[in-house]
Design a protein around this motif. Structure first.
Motif, mmCIF file in Angstrom:
data_model
loop_
_atom_site.group_PDB
_atom_site.id
_atom_site.type_symbol
_atom_site.label_atom_id
_atom_site.label_comp_id
_atom_site.label_asym_id
_atom_site.label_seq_id
_atom_site.Cartn_x
_atom_site.Cartn_y
_atom_site.Cartn_z
ATOM 1 N N ILE A 1 0.840 -1.192 0.000
ATOM 2 C CA ILE A 1 0.000 0.000 0.000
ATOM 3 C C ILE A 1 0.880 1.250 0.000
ATOM 4 O O ILE A 1 1.704 1.441 0.899
ATOM 5 N N GLU A 2 0.691 2.051 -1.019
ATOM 6 C CA GLU A 2 1.386 3.336 -1.096
ATOM 7 C C GLU A 2 0.380 4.385 -1.513
ATOM 8 O O GLU A 2 -0.466 4.143 -2.367
ATOM 9 N N GLY A 3 0.472 5.568 -0.918
ATOM 10 C CA GLY A 3 -0.418 6.657 -1.278
ATOM 11 C C GLY A 3 -1.788 6.473 -0.665
ATOM 12 O O GLY A 3 -2.060 5.519 0.074
ATOM 13 N N GLN A 4 -2.673 7.396 -0.979
ATOM 14 C CA GLN A 4 -4.042 7.304 -0.473
ATOM 15 C C GLN A 4 -4.987 7.958 -1.473
ATOM 16 O O GLN A 4 -4.548 8.628 -2.404
ATOM 17 N N GLY A 5 -6.291 7.757 -1.236
ATOM 18 C CA GLY A 5 -7.301 8.336 -2.120
ATOM 19 C C GLY A 5 -7.040 7.950 -3.567
ATOM 20 O O GLY A 5 -6.854 6.769 -3.886
ATOM 21 N N GLN A 6 -7.009 8.919 -4.450
ATOM 22 C CA GLN A 6 -6.816 8.656 -5.881
ATOM 23 C C GLN A 6 -5.393 8.201 -6.213
ATOM 24 O O GLN A 6 -5.134 7.765 -7.332
ATOM 25 N N GLY A 7 -4.488 8.294 -5.237
ATOM 26 C CA GLY A 7 -3.094 7.911 -5.483
ATOM 27 C C GLY A 7 -2.792 6.460 -5.180
ATOM 28 O O GLY A 7 -1.642 6.039 -5.222
ATOM 29 N N SER B 1 -9.818 0.543 -3.604
ATOM 30 C CA SER B 1 -10.851 1.165 -2.759
ATOM 31 C C SER B 1 -11.129 0.336 -1.511
ATOM 32 O O SER B 1 -12.181 0.476 -0.893
ATOM 33 N N TYR B 2 -10.189 -0.539 -1.164
ATOM 34 C CA TYR B 2 -10.341 -1.323 0.070
ATOM 35 C C TYR B 2 -9.853 -0.478 1.241
ATOM 36 O O TYR B 2 -8.661 -0.193 1.362
ATOM 37 N N GLN B 3 -10.775 -0.050 2.086
ATOM 38 C CA GLN B 3 -10.459 0.818 3.224
ATOM 39 C C GLN B 3 -9.626 2.018 2.781
ATOM 40 O O GLN B 3 -8.598 2.340 3.373
ATOM 41 N N ASN B 4 -10.077 2.641 1.698
ATOM 42 C CA ASN B 4 -9.368 3.802 1.141
ATOM 43 C C ASN B 4 -10.400 4.795 0.624
ATOM 44 O O ASN B 4 -10.949 4.623 -0.453
ATOM 45 N N LYS B 5 -10.671 5.810 1.412
ATOM 46 C CA LYS B 5 -11.736 6.749 1.050
ATOM 47 C C LYS B 5 -11.306 7.721 -0.046
ATOM 48 O O LYS B 5 -10.174 8.183 -0.084
ATOM 49 N N THR B 6 -12.258 7.998 -0.910
ATOM 50 C CA THR B 6 -12.087 9.042 -1.913
ATOM 51 C C THR B 6 -13.493 9.515 -2.263
ATOM 52 O O THR B 6 -14.475 9.070 -1.663
ATOM 53 N N TYR B 7 -13.618 10.421 -3.217
ATOM 54 C CA TYR B 7 -14.965 10.850 -3.603
ATOM 55 C C TYR B 7 -15.689 9.690 -4.295
ATOM 56 O O TYR B 7 -15.076 8.938 -5.056
ATOM 57 N N PRO B 8 -17.005 9.525 -4.000
ATOM 58 C CA PRO B 8 -17.719 8.313 -4.469
ATOM 59 C C PRO B 8 -17.665 8.100 -5.981
ATOM 60 O O PRO B 8 -17.524 6.957 -6.425
ATOM 61 N N ASN B 9 -17.768 9.166 -6.760
ATOM 62 C CA ASN B 9 -17.767 8.907 -8.208
ATOM 63 C C ASN B 9 -16.353 8.832 -8.786
ATOM 64 O O ASN B 9 -16.169 8.937 -10.000
ATOM 65 N N GLY B 10 -15.382 8.596 -7.860
ATOM 66 C CA GLY B 10 -14.017 8.331 -8.293
ATOM 67 C C GLY B 10 -13.458 7.037 -7.722
ATOM 68 O O GLY B 10 -12.306 6.700 -7.946
ATOM 69 N N GLN B 11 -14.277 6.282 -6.973
ATOM 70 C CA GLN B 11 -13.764 5.044 -6.373
ATOM 71 C C GLN B 11 -13.866 3.884 -7.358
ATOM 72 O O GLN B 11 -14.383 4.041 -8.473
ATOM 73 N N ALA B 12 -13.357 2.727 -6.958
ATOM 74 C CA ALA B 12 -13.346 1.561 -7.854
ATOM 75 C C ALA B 12 -14.751 1.269 -8.375
ATOM 76 O O ALA B 12 -15.712 1.223 -7.607
ATOM 77 N N GLY B 13 -14.858 1.098 -9.661
ATOM 78 C CA GLY B 13 -16.139 0.760 -10.278
ATOM 79 C C GLY B 13 -17.000 1.949 -10.615
ATOM 80 O O GLY B 13 -18.071 1.793 -11.208
ATOM 81 N N ALA B 14 -16.549 3.151 -10.252
ATOM 82 C CA ALA B 14 -17.297 4.350 -10.632
ATOM 83 C C ALA B 14 -17.210 4.561 -12.141
ATOM 84 O O ALA B 14 -16.188 4.236 -12.756
ATOM 85 N N PHE B 15 -18.286 5.075 -12.727
ATOM 86 C CA PHE B 15 -18.180 5.681 -14.052
ATOM 87 C C PHE B 15 -17.600 7.057 -13.742
ATOM 88 O O PHE B 15 -18.303 7.951 -13.299
#
Ligand code: MG
Length: 236
Positions: free
Chosen positions: A103-109, A128-142
């Motif tokens: 694990i390196e970085g956080q959010g979009q990094g 996106s496993y225990q890694n918060k970011t904006y919802p429409n930018g997380q894994a599986g977002a369009f």
């Protein structure tokens, strides 16, 4: 009806039934036979884009040979976006990916990459496993358009699957766009339910504009994300 007529009808009944049934069947073409794969392996009518061996189906955006590395049956992000040599309209896609174990970085990094349909519409790849970011930018977002219904992420380093049905938007007769759609399963879980694709390219997309066909593109976002077992079926 006399008894003779009834007797003739009784004898003809099976023939008439078969004839009627044959007429109904003949009105509809028989679906083609497809031999399914096992455990995500490609069905018989799939176009295999990566089978663990080489990157011959892929190229750089500029047109040269794709520079990603092939290691242990996976292709690993390295040296720019790659896209398919073949272009596609509506497709069913199966793709497996893994974010870096370390694990390196956080959010979009953290474990950022992406699957761009027609080089325009991104389904986000992110740890996106225990890694918060904006919802429409997380894994599986369009990306930038629509958050996933749920977060079905596996741990970093574990293989994950996307099974996606993409319907391309089309130019309409009045100059307006006829929306396409995206339906996405993440690790077998429905996360995008036939959401509209209105022709607005994702931010940082390689291309823009509504087209009948375009390449599938995998994003280099400077994180060593791995991909394997990539295949599509043409739907039009
Ligand atoms: Mg991305």
């Amino acid at each position: 009806m006399n008894s003779f007529a009834r007797s003739v009808l009784r004898q003809l009944a099976p023939v008439l039934t078969v004839a009627a049934g044959w007429t109904v069947c003949a009105a509809e073409p028989e679906p083609p036979i497809v031999t399914p794969g096992t455990n995500g392996s490609p069905p018989s009518d799939a176009i295999v884009l990566f089978d663990g061996k080489d990157l011959s189906a892929w190229r750089t955006v500029e047109g040269g040979p794709a520079k990603w590395k092939v290691e242990d049956g996976a292709m690993v992000m390295n040296g720019g976006n790659i896209m398919t040599r073949e272009e596609f309209g509506d497709i069913q896609l199966h793709i497996e990916w893994a974010a870096p174990t370390k694990i390196e970085g956080q959010g979009q990094g953290r474990g950022n990459s992406g699957v761009y349909f027609q080089g325009r519409y991104e389904i986000q790849v992110l740890d996106s496993y225990q890694n918060k970011t904006y919802p429409n930018g997380q894994a599986g977002a369009f990306y930038g358009h629509n958050a996933p219904l749920v977060n079905a992420s596996r741990k970093p380093g574990e293989w994950q699957t996307y099974d996606i049905i993409f319907r391309a938007p089309k130019p309409g007769p009045d100059g307006k766009v006829i929306p396409g759609s995206l339906t996405v399963f993440h690790n077998g879980v429905l996360i995008q339910d036939h959401i509209p694709v209105k022709g607005d390219a994702t931010a940082a997309a390689q291309f823009s504009g509504v087209v009948p066909k375009g390449p599938l593109l995998l994003q280099d976002h400077s994180n060593p994300v791995r991909y394997r077992n990539v295949w599509v079926r043409k739907l039009n």
